[in-house]
Design a protein around this motif. Structure first.
Motif, PDB file in Angstrom:
ATOM      1  N   UNK A 235       0.831  -1.210   0.000  1.00  0.00           N
ATOM      2  CA  UNK A 235       0.000   0.000   0.000  1.00  0.00           C
ATOM      3  C   UNK A 235       0.865   1.260   0.000  1.00  0.00           C
ATOM      4  N   UNK A 236       1.916   1.235   0.802  1.00  0.00           N
ATOM      5  CA  UNK A 236       2.796   2.403   0.912  1.00  0.00           C
ATOM      6  C   UNK A 236       3.522   2.680  -0.396  1.00  0.00           C
ATOM      7  N   UNK A 237       4.076   1.643  -1.001  1.00  0.00           N
ATOM      8  CA  UNK A 237       4.845   1.819  -2.233  1.00  0.00           C
ATOM      9  C   UNK A 237       3.951   2.212  -3.408  1.00  0.00           C
ATOM     10  N   UNK A 238       2.719   1.729  -3.403  1.00  0.00           N
ATOM     11  CA  UNK A 238       1.794   2.090  -4.477  1.00  0.00           C
ATOM     12  C   UNK A 238       1.372   3.551  -4.405  1.00  0.00           C
ATOM     13  N   UNK A 239       1.649   4.203  -3.289  1.00  0.00           N
ATOM     14  CA  UNK A 239       1.302   5.621  -3.148  1.00  0.00           C
ATOM     15  C   UNK A 239       2.358   6.544  -3.752  1.00  0.00           C
ATOM     16  N   UNK A 240       3.514   5.978  -4.123  1.00  0.00           N
ATOM     17  CA  UNK A 240       4.584   6.792  -4.706  1.00  0.00           C
ATOM     18  C   UNK A 240       4.205   7.255  -6.110  1.00  0.00           C
ATOM     19  N   UNK A 241       4.772   8.387  -6.519  1.00  0.00           N
ATOM     20  CA  UNK A 241       4.449   8.984  -7.814  1.00  0.00           C
ATOM     21  C   UNK A 241       5.711   9.137  -8.661  1.00  0.00           C
ATOM     22  N   UNK A 242       5.545   9.124 -10.004  1.00  0.00           N
ATOM     23  CA  UNK A 242       6.675   9.391 -10.899  1.00  0.00           C
ATOM     24  C   UNK A 242       6.522  10.745 -11.589  1.00  0.00           C
ATOM     25  N   UNK A 243       5.704  11.614 -10.981  1.00  0.00           N
ATOM     26  CA  UNK A 243       5.535  12.961 -11.530  1.00  0.00           C
ATOM     27  C   UNK A 243       6.541  13.943 -10.930  1.00  0.00           C
ATOM     28  N   UNK A 244       7.128  13.551  -9.800  1.00  0.00           N
ATOM     29  CA  UNK A 244       8.130  14.383  -9.144  1.00  0.00           C
ATOM     30  C   UNK A 244       9.183  13.488  -8.506  1.00  0.00           C
ATOM     31  N   UNK A 245      10.392  14.016  -8.372  1.00  0.00           N
ATOM     32  CA  UNK A 245      11.444  13.244  -7.716  1.00  0.00           C
ATOM     33  C   UNK A 245      11.279  13.254  -6.200  1.00  0.00           C
ATOM     34  N   UNK A 246      10.455  14.152  -5.692  1.00  0.00           N
ATOM     35  CA  UNK A 246      10.259  14.269  -4.255  1.00  0.00           C
ATOM     36  C   UNK A 246       9.233  13.240  -3.759  1.00  0.00           C
ATOM     37  N   UNK A 247       9.546  12.623  -2.624  1.00  0.00           N
ATOM     38  CA  UNK A 247       8.615  11.700  -1.982  1.00  0.00           C
ATOM     39  C   UNK A 247       7.683  12.514  -1.088  1.00  0.00           C
ATOM     40  N   UNK A 248       6.385  12.332  -1.270  1.00  0.00           N
ATOM     41  CA  UNK A 248       5.421  13.103  -0.463  1.00  0.00           C
ATOM     42  C   UNK A 248       5.521  12.697   1.005  1.00  0.00           C
ATOM     43  N   UNK A 249       5.113  13.602   1.878  1.00  0.00           N
ATOM     44  CA  UNK A 249       5.128  13.326   3.322  1.00  0.00           C
ATOM     45  C   UNK A 249       4.227  12.135   3.636  1.00  0.00           C
ATOM     46  N   UNK A 250       3.085  12.057   2.947  1.00  0.00           N
ATOM     47  CA  UNK A 250       2.140  10.974   3.183  1.00  0.00           C
ATOM     48  C   UNK A 250       2.766   9.620   2.829  1.00  0.00           C
ATOM     49  N   UNK A 251       3.429   9.541   1.656  1.00  0.00           N
ATOM     50  CA  UNK A 251       4.052   8.288   1.234  1.00  0.00           C
ATOM     51  C   UNK A 251       5.206   7.900   2.148  1.00  0.00           C
ATOM     52  N   UNK A 252       6.019   8.876   2.519  1.00  0.00           N
ATOM     53  CA  UNK A 252       7.144   8.593   3.406  1.00  0.00           C
ATOM     54  C   UNK A 252       6.661   8.074   4.761  1.00  0.00           C
ATOM     55  N   UNK A 253       5.587   8.656   5.266  1.00  0.00           N
ATOM     56  CA  UNK A 253       5.032   8.217   6.551  1.00  0.00           C
ATOM     57  C   UNK A 253       4.551   6.770   6.476  1.00  0.00           C
ATOM     58  N   UNK A 254       3.873   6.430   5.388  1.00  0.00           N
ATOM     59  CA  UNK A 254       3.374   5.066   5.203  1.00  0.00           C
ATOM     60  C   UNK A 254       4.526   4.057   5.102  1.00  0.00           C
ATOM     61  N   UNK A 255       5.564   4.426   4.363  1.00  0.00           N
ATOM     62  CA  UNK A 255       6.696   3.515   4.179  1.00  0.00           C
ATOM     63  C   UNK A 255       7.472   3.339   5.476  1.00  0.00           C
ATOM     64  N   UNK A 256       7.636   4.419   6.237  1.00  0.00           N
ATOM     65  CA  UNK A 256       8.335   4.313   7.529  1.00  0.00           C
ATOM     66  C   UNK A 256       7.557   3.426   8.503  1.00  0.00           C
ATOM     67  N   UNK A 257       6.228   3.478   8.450  1.00  0.00           N
ATOM     68  CA  UNK A 257       5.412   2.608   9.296  1.00  0.00           C
ATOM     69  C   UNK A 257       5.609   1.145   8.902  1.00  0.00           C
ATOM     70  N   UNK A 258       5.688   0.903   7.593  1.00  0.00           N
ATOM     71  CA  UNK A 258       5.931  -0.462   7.119  1.00  0.00           C
ATOM     72  C   UNK A 258       7.313  -0.951   7.554  1.00  0.00           C
ATOM     73  N   UNK A 259       8.286  -0.053   7.489  1.00  0.00           N
ATOM     74  CA  UNK A 259       9.639  -0.411   7.937  1.00  0.00           C
ATOM     75  C   UNK A 259       9.637  -0.783   9.420  1.00  0.00           C
ATOM     76  N   UNK A 260       8.896  -0.021  10.229  1.00  0.00           N
ATOM     77  CA  UNK A 260       8.802  -0.328  11.663  1.00  0.00           C
ATOM     78  C   UNK A 260       8.238  -1.733  11.884  1.00  0.00           C
ATOM     79  N   UNK A 261       7.283  -2.107  11.063  1.00  0.00           N
ATOM     80  CA  UNK A 261       6.687  -3.441  11.178  1.00  0.00           C
ATOM     81  C   UNK A 261       7.721  -4.519  10.865  1.00  0.00           C
TER      82      UNK A 261
END
Length: 341
Positions: A235-261
């Motif tokens: 779910x976290x990785x599917x939120x990433x976009x290829x329209x900008x090189x910047x990772x959104x705060x929302x996507x980064x938060x989701x991925x960090x939560x997955x990493x914690x798991x």
């Protein structure tokens, strides 16, 4: 001997009982690839100019122009017919093949009775070239960004046929080599041109094919937490976009939560116990997940740390691949003055 065989069977059976079956959830991760050679911010549009010199009767001007044009796509910028900021100019020059001849070379063969027999083989040789010149120009500043022959295509390349036992067959193969070599050189040079524009100057929206490692719950052990981490990662990785090189705060938060798991699962790791729920095999799978997740949020130092941790446990191909990706991505970020960890 019977006891030894029985012991081996028991060990093998136990190993198969406790060995964890690693599964993979395939996913495409979106990202924007930055150029190695960024252009000025004020440059927004470009035009293509293609010139074909000294075509042969069997050449198709339409086909050659179309294929070269396809290699001149500058991603991240708009192609226009008039008022362009930049020009991508390509010139295909005359194909030529020189020095065609059939060469004979001596060979020796040792027979089963250890006698040596000498014989000759025939090889067709030639030199060929199909020059493709490229010039990339900043029209606004009247400045050349790049110019030169792609793939060293202005130089003759030596070609050889296979070996034949007759001169006639070698001559026939040489004639075919000259015909086929024209298309091969063209494809190689056009491909190199496309690659240069793609790698050096383009902002390319891409997708990286990757697989999330996980283990399902079975009679052996409960892996509901691993499956939950896998789903969270997807779910976290599917939120990433290829329209900008910047990772959104929302996507980064989701991925960090997955990493914690994943890290909570990793805390249970026991590399020496094959009966452990998080044994060596599962540990390696989790370390790979964590390393790539950090890479996708551009935290290269943490990605490198977990990659090295996995390498210290067991060397795998993915570690070298990730290491290469980190090096190349950091190089692109530095060229574009993009911050990363």
């Amino acid at each position: 001997m019977k006891k030894l065989i029985l012991s081996i069977l028991i060990v093998t059976t136990l190993s198969s009982i406790y060995a964890q079956n690693i599964k993979n959830e395939k996913i495409k991760v979106k990202y924007l690839q930055l150029p190695y050679t960024p252009l000025k911010e004020e440059l927004k549009t470009y035009r293509k100019t293609i010139e074909l010199i000294s075509l042969k009767l069997d050449d198709s001007r339409t086909r050659l122009t179309s294929e070269i044009s396809n290699s001149l796509n500058l991603r991240g910028y708009n192609e226009v017919q008039e008022g362009a900021d930049m020009e991508l100019y390509a010139r295909l020059e005359e194909y030529s093949a020189e020095g065609l001849f059939v060469n004979s070379e001596e060979r020796t063969e040792t027979k089963s009775d250890k006698t040596t027999v000498k014989y000759y083989v025939y090889i067709g040789v030639c030199e060929m070239k199909y020059p493709l010149y490229f010039r990339f120009r900043d029209i606004k500043a009247d400045r050349t960004i790049f110019e030169g022959y792609i793939n060293n295509s202005e130089r003759y390349a030596k070609k050889r046929t296979s070996e034949f036992t007759s001169q006639a067959n070698a001559k026939s193969a040489l004639e075919q080599l000259v015909v086929e070599g024209k298309r091969e050189l063209f494809n190689s040079n056009v491909g190199a041109l496309s690659g240069k524009i793609f790698n050096d100057f383009s902002f390319s929206p891409l997708e990286y094919s990757w697989s999330i490692n996980y283990v399902e719950t079975s009679k052996k052990a409960n892996y509901d937490d691993v499956v939950a981490a896998k789903e969270a990662t997807k779910t976290a990785l599917e939120s990433l976009s290829n329209k900008s090189h910047q990772v959104s705060i929302e996507s980064e938060t989701l991925i960090l939560k997955a990493i914690d798991m994943w890290q909570s699962i990793l805390n249970e790791s026991n590399l020496d116990d094959k009966k452990a729920r998080i044994d060596k095999k599962v540990t390696m799978a989790v370390l790979e997940n964590i390393a790539y997740c950090y890479f996708f949020i551009q935290n290269f130092s943490e990605a490198d740390k977990f990659m090295l941790q996995a390498m210290n446990v067991d060397k795998k191909a993915w570690q070298l691949e990730l290491k290469d990706m980190i090096i190349k991505t950091k190089k692109r970020f530095k060229a574009n003055n993009v911050d990363f960890k």
